[in-house]
Design a protein around this motif. Structure first.
Motif, PDB file in Angstrom:
ATOM      1  N   ASN A 134       5.202   6.037   3.945  1.00 31.22           N
ATOM      2  CA  ASN A 134       4.264   6.536   2.940  1.00 31.22           C
ATOM      3  C   ASN A 134       3.862   7.990   3.181  1.00 31.22           C
ATOM      4  O   ASN A 134       3.622   8.739   2.235  1.00 31.22           O
ATOM      5  N   GLU A 186      -0.154   2.087 -10.691  1.00 33.52           N
ATOM      6  CA  GLU A 186       1.051   1.934  -9.883  1.00 33.52           C
ATOM      7  C   GLU A 186       1.074   0.532  -9.302  1.00 33.52           C
ATOM      8  O   GLU A 186       0.650   0.285  -8.186  1.00 33.52           O
ATOM      9  N   SER A 239       0.814  -1.216   0.000  1.00 27.86           N
ATOM     10  CA  SER A 239       0.000   0.000   0.000  1.00 27.86           C
ATOM     11  C   SER A 239       0.851   1.271   0.000  1.00 27.86           C
ATOM     12  O   SER A 239       1.947   1.312   0.569  1.00 27.86           O
ATOM     13  N   ASN A 240       0.288   2.313  -0.607  1.00 28.14           N
ATOM     14  CA  ASN A 240       0.908   3.640  -0.577  1.00 28.14           C
ATOM     15  C   ASN A 240       0.218   4.556   0.428  1.00 28.14           C
ATOM     16  O   ASN A 240       0.521   5.744   0.490  1.00 28.14           O
ATOM     17  N   HIS A 241      -0.736   4.026   1.180  1.00 28.00           N
ATOM     18  CA  HIS A 241      -1.455   4.815   2.175  1.00 28.00           C
ATOM     19  C   HIS A 241      -0.724   4.784   3.520  1.00 28.00           C
ATOM     20  O   HIS A 241       0.137   3.933   3.766  1.00 28.00           O
ATOM     21  N   LYS A 295       5.539  -0.635  -6.019  1.00 28.00           N
ATOM     22  CA  LYS A 295       5.958   0.509  -5.201  1.00 28.00           C
ATOM     23  C   LYS A 295       7.464   0.704  -5.336  1.00 28.00           C
ATOM     24  O   LYS A 295       8.222  -0.239  -5.224  1.00 28.00           O
ATOM     25  N   HIS A 343      -4.922   5.314  -4.235  1.00 29.43           N
ATOM     26  CA  HIS A 343      -3.722   5.512  -5.029  1.00 29.43           C
ATOM     27  C   HIS A 343      -3.935   4.945  -6.430  1.00 29.43           C
ATOM     28  O   HIS A 343      -4.770   4.073  -6.665  1.00 29.43           O
ATOM     29  N   LYS A 369       5.095  10.886  -0.146  1.00 33.24           N
ATOM     30  CA  LYS A 369       3.726  10.873  -0.650  1.00 33.24           C
ATOM     31  C   LYS A 369       3.658  10.373  -2.099  1.00 33.24           C
ATOM     32  O   LYS A 369       4.448  10.770  -2.946  1.00 33.24           O
ATOM     33  N   ARG A 370       2.684   9.513  -2.378  1.00 35.03           N
ATOM     34  CA  ARG A 370       2.442   9.032  -3.724  1.00 35.03           C
ATOM     35  C   ARG A 370       1.225   9.738  -4.309  1.00 35.03           C
ATOM     36  O   ARG A 370       0.452  10.368  -3.602  1.00 35.03           O
TER      37      ARG A 370
END
Length: 605
Positions: free
Chosen positions: A392, A505, A367-369, A508, A501, A396-397
């Motif tokens: 993350n 993507e 996850s990007n959260h 990651k 996100h 930031k993504r």
């Protein structure tokens, strides 16, 4: 009032001036003889919740604990504080166990730690009948639930306690239980209208980071070399991994050893003792290591491989930073790890739930959260707030407004009312008429195919994010069907937005190396040298007593001494963690060391 006496015990015995927010409420309930379920993070002070009432109430309190090392650690810590405590488990001779039982019946023991296996023997049951029991505490209570990640059959037999000792308050405590496991603990232990206390699962002092398994060996070495004076645990999936990594670290000058179940028990215990006594800095271990270790100054935990579930991951990273000082949790993940763990699950009768939890672990890693937010929502502590301090949040993504997509998915879940298996939502949204969809008549709802312009794979990624972010949950006990949460209600009816996100993507990127975190040792010893002097004094006194250094004083307590520099009894007793007994046994030596250091600095100036 009893609670005033409880505060006196907290200060005089344990050296703390005030209870943490939930501790006092739990203690008050125990003193009123009410059953409790206590959910607190590792390092959150669960032990105080039953130790203080035990010292206030007449008779003896029983603490059920699953691990020999944990019992030994806690009993040693209590004895250092002047408390009459003992433990009973298979590590003691029969003669020694009988001596302890006699002392208990004679009223000489206030806290008796007992293994679940011992609790379930007929002979100990008759011992309990002869005791004046004030409280029964079930530590690591998640072990009682077959839904839990660490199920122990002997825990499940403890349901007899409430029936046989109805007038004795029962306190179940755990740091790792999702909502389903929490409910099962209450049922299995037959708690009588229990009061449920939920402290936050957040451990803000632990920096959370995950990286793909790319050149992880070199990355791990670099990470550890930046923290040469710090203790840490490297968790590996296999016994071979532990040995290989330990050899690799030692060849690069790192004080390390390995630990796994295939080792001789004597050697394994020696490694454990060397680690808790700071004779080695790093242990490369399978997940069994650390489960009973109260070592408060572990500054980092690395997962060489993907853990098998979030509960286990949370418990393992919780072995760092127990003293409240900064710590770092670094996770490496890869497809090979996932496939190996899924293969293990195929051999289990609980394959479906084990694989579901493995999937959630992989979603977390990828996850990007905000990672802290994902953890809190997993444990039912619903939040939309980012912590601002995980990898993350720092890196930031790109996110997009996925509110409409989320509302469509949530609407499908609401319309199907407990009939939608978690694996089929993506098919429903894409309008895919599979045999499972048609046989369940899932195609009859208004929102069937409402997202037909998006692929099934992308819808699955959206569903995974909605689960991880706490907008949906899986009701495993009802056949792994989806349900809404308090957060989803806000999106459907209160206009709250959902940020997702980007779906393109897939991988990651490897984050930039994080700057070295300031810890107790870096904050003080490099600036003044006093922290290191106090740490060496602590080690010398601990060796003389035959106990781990952190049993005497934690790193946090030493740091407070450095900050305030107490020079007499009253000032030293104002330091958190310095009670009456610890002052009498160790306090003056630390005061003298502080005075000596201060005098030396004055001469230099």
């Amino acid at each position: 009032m009893l609670i005033d006496r409880a505060k006196e015990i907290l200060k005089n015995v344990f050296g703390y001036s005030s209870f943490r927010s939930t501790q006092q409420k739990v203690i008050e309930a125990a003193l009123q003889k009410k059953d409790c379920l206590v959910l607190m993070p590792t390092g959150g002070g669960k032990s105080i919740c039953f130790q203080v009432p035990a010292l206030l109430l007449p008779g003896v309190s029983i603490v059920v604990s699953p691990l020999i090392a944990l019992m030994k650690d806690q009993v040693e810590a209590l004895k250092v504080n002047g408390v009459n405590a003992e433990f009973l488990n298979s590590s003691l001779t029969e003669q020694k166990q009988q001596e302890i039982i006699k002392d208990t019946l004679d009223g000489k023991v206030k806290l008796l730690y007992v293994s679940p296996e011992k609790m379930n023997t007929e002979s100990f049951y008759y011992t309990l009948l002869q005791c004046e029991l004030s409280l029964i505490a079930i530590d690591e209570a998640h072990c009682i639930s077959s839904w839990g990640h660490d199920f122990r059959p002997d825990y499940k037999k403890l349901g007899y306690l409430k029936k046989q000792f109805a007038g004795v308050p029962l306190m179940a405590l755990t740091a790792t239980a999702d909502p389903l496991t929490q409910d099962d603990i209450v049922v299995q232990l037959k708690l009588n209208e229990p009061i449920v206390f939920k402290d936050s699962f957040s451990r803000p002092n632990i920096f959370l980071e995950a990286r793909p398994a790319y050149k992880r060996k070199e990355a791990i070495l670099n990470f550890i070399q930046q923290r040469a004076e710090e203790s840490g645990i490297l968790y590996c999936l296999s016994k071979k991994n532990t040995e290989d990594m330990s050899r690799f670290l030692r060849s690069n000058g790192v004080s390390s050893h390995f630990y796994h179940a295939g080792m001789d028990a004597v050697v394994r215990n020696r490694v454990q003792n060397d680690f808790i006594n700071d004779r080695i800095k790093v242990v490369c271990a399978t997940i069994a290591f650390g489960m009973g270790i109260d070592k408060s100054n572990v500054r980092w935990v690395i997962h060489h491989n993907l853990p098998k579930n979030i509960e286990g991951y949370y418990q393992e990273i919780g072995r760092s930073g127990r003293d409240g000082m900064p710590a770092h949790a670094l996770l490496f993940y890869g497809a090979q790890d996932y496939n190996v763990l899924a293969g293990f699950n195929d051999q289990s009768e609980r394959k479906a739930i084990l694989n579901a939890r493995l999937d959630r672990m992989l979603h977390f890693a990828r996850s990007n959260h905000c990672r802290r937010k994902l953890l809190l929502n997993y444990f039912g502590e619903w939040t939309q707030d980012d912590c601002g301090a995980c990898d993350n949040c720092k890196d930031k993504r790109t996110l997009f407004d996925g509110t409409v997509l989320a509302q469509k998915a949530m609407s499908a879940v609401a319309r199907l009312q407990g009939r939608l298996p978690d694996k089929l939502l993506a098919h429903v949204m894409a309008g895919n008429k599979t045999s499972e969809v048609m046989s369940g008549k899932l195609n009859t709802i208004k929102t069937f195919g409402a997202g037909a312009d998006i692929s099934i794979d992308d819808w699955q990624r959206i569903v995974n994010q909605l689960l991880s972010l706490g907008y949906l949950k899986v009701e495993y006990h009802l056949g792994s069907v989806l349900a809404l949460t308090p957060l989803s209600q806000n999106v459907l009816f209160n206009g709250e937005r959902v940020m997702l996100h980007r779906l393109d993507e897939k991988i990651k990127r490897t984050p930039k190396p994080m700057p070295k975190k300031r810890t107790a040792s870096t904050t003080f010893s490099r600036e003044t040298g006093l922290f290191e002097r106090l740490r060496q004094l602590r080690r010398t006194m601990a060796v003389a007593q035959g106990v781990p250094p952190y049993i005497l004083f934690s790193d946090a307590t030493l740091s407070e001494m450095v900050e305030y520099r107490p020079t007499n009894e009253w000032e030293m007793k104002g330091i958190s963690g310095v009670g009456n007994t610890k002052w009498e046994r160790y306090g003056q030596a630390f005061v003298d060391e502080i005075k000596s250091f201060t005098a030396g600095k004055a001469k230099e100036n």
